[in-house]
Motif scaffolding. Sequence first.
Motif, PDB file in Angstrom:
ATOM      1  N   CYS A   1      -5.375  -5.519  11.741  1.00 56.33           N
ATOM      2  CA  CYS A   1      -6.256  -4.392  12.111  1.00 56.33           C
ATOM      3  C   CYS A   1      -7.665  -4.596  11.550  1.00 56.33           C
ATOM      4  O   CYS A   1      -8.658  -4.219  12.195  1.00 56.33           O
ATOM      5  N   ASN A   2      -7.746  -5.175  10.356  1.00 61.63           N
ATOM      6  CA  ASN A   2      -9.055  -5.408   9.742  1.00 61.63           C
ATOM      7  C   ASN A   2      -9.867  -6.392  10.576  1.00 61.63           C
ATOM      8  O   ASN A   2     -11.054  -6.168  10.849  1.00 61.63           O
TER       9      ASN A   2
ATOM     10  N   GLU B   1     -14.490   0.585   6.532  1.00 63.35           N
ATOM     11  CA  GLU B   1     -14.596  -0.662   5.774  1.00 63.35           C
ATOM     12  C   GLU B   1     -15.206  -1.773   6.621  1.00 63.35           C
ATOM     13  O   GLU B   1     -16.047  -2.544   6.132  1.00 63.35           O
TER      14      GLU B   1
ATOM     15  N   TRP C   1     -10.138  -9.274   2.510  1.00 61.63           N
ATOM     16  CA  TRP C   1      -9.979  -8.040   3.284  1.00 61.63           C
ATOM     17  C   TRP C   1      -9.582  -8.346   4.725  1.00 61.63           C
ATOM     18  O   TRP C   1      -8.642  -7.758   5.249  1.00 61.63           O
TER      19      TRP C   1
ATOM     20  N   HIS D   1      -4.820  -7.678   6.891  1.00 62.61           N
ATOM     21  CA  HIS D   1      -4.097  -7.052   8.006  1.00 62.61           C
ATOM     22  C   HIS D   1      -4.832  -7.363   9.307  1.00 62.61           C
ATOM     23  O   HIS D   1      -6.065  -7.376   9.331  1.00 62.61           O
TER      24      HIS D   1
ATOM     25  N   HIS E   1       6.271  -1.100   4.543  1.00 65.56           N
ATOM     26  CA  HIS E   1       4.869  -1.449   4.784  1.00 65.56           C
ATOM     27  C   HIS E   1       4.161  -0.265   5.429  1.00 65.56           C
ATOM     28  O   HIS E   1       4.640   0.269   6.420  1.00 65.56           O
ATOM     29  N   ARG E   2       3.092   0.101   4.853  1.00 69.72           N
ATOM     30  CA  ARG E   2       2.310   1.214   5.368  1.00 69.72           C
ATOM     31  C   ARG E   2       1.201   0.662   6.249  1.00 69.72           C
ATOM     32  O   ARG E   2       0.506  -0.285   5.874  1.00 69.72           O
ATOM     33  N   LEU E   3       1.043   1.244   7.429  1.00 67.49           N
ATOM     34  CA  LEU E   3      -0.043   0.830   8.317  1.00 67.49           C
ATOM     35  C   LEU E   3      -1.369   1.331   7.764  1.00 67.49           C
ATOM     36  O   LEU E   3      -1.444   2.433   7.215  1.00 67.49           O
ATOM     37  N   PRO E   4      -2.408   0.541   7.918  1.00 66.11           N
ATOM     38  CA  PRO E   4      -3.730   0.983   7.450  1.00 66.11           C
ATOM     39  C   PRO E   4      -4.197   2.210   8.223  1.00 66.11           C
ATOM     40  O   PRO E   4      -3.899   2.370   9.402  1.00 66.11           O
ATOM     41  N   ASN E   5      -4.931   3.061   7.544  1.00 67.54           N
ATOM     42  CA  ASN E   5      -5.535   4.228   8.172  1.00 67.54           C
ATOM     43  C   ASN E   5      -6.667   3.745   9.078  1.00 67.54           C
ATOM     44  O   ASN E   5      -7.609   3.103   8.607  1.00 67.54           O
TER      45      ASN E   5
ATOM     46  N   GLU F   1     -10.204   4.571   7.959  1.00 71.60           N
ATOM     47  CA  GLU F   1     -10.597   3.803   6.772  1.00 71.60           C
ATOM     48  C   GLU F   1     -10.925   2.356   7.147  1.00 71.60           C
ATOM     49  O   GLU F   1     -11.892   1.777   6.649  1.00 71.60           O
ATOM     50  N   VAL F   2     -10.124   1.785   8.044  1.00 67.51           N
ATOM     51  CA  VAL F   2     -10.367   0.409   8.495  1.00 67.51           C
ATOM     52  C   VAL F   2     -11.729   0.322   9.186  1.00 67.51           C
ATOM     53  O   VAL F   2     -12.509  -0.608   8.927  1.00 67.51           O
TER      54      VAL F   2
END
Length: 99
Positions: free
Chosen positions: A46-47, A16, A40, A44, A5-9, A12-13
Amino acid sequence: MGEVHRLPNPDEVQREASEWVVRLQADDVTDDDRVRFDAWIGAHPCNAKAYADLSMTWDKLVEAGPLVRAVNFGQVMNAATRAADTPQVVGGHRDGGRL
């Protein structure tokens, strides 16, 4: 091996989230926009956090708007008053006449 699993940038978060704050405030927001937003924000944690933080900041800016305009108006009026009280030098003479 398990899934990677890649963490969101974070940048970028944030970008967005800011786009969603603006989009959901728009007069022409659609049901499809809301469906895409729900997807969206659920993608995650983080979003959701970024959106909540930016929404709170946006709300505070909206609340501060009248105060900011009042302060700016006061500053403009003070500057205009100071300019009106300062003798003008024209052609080397104050007020265009003799000193």
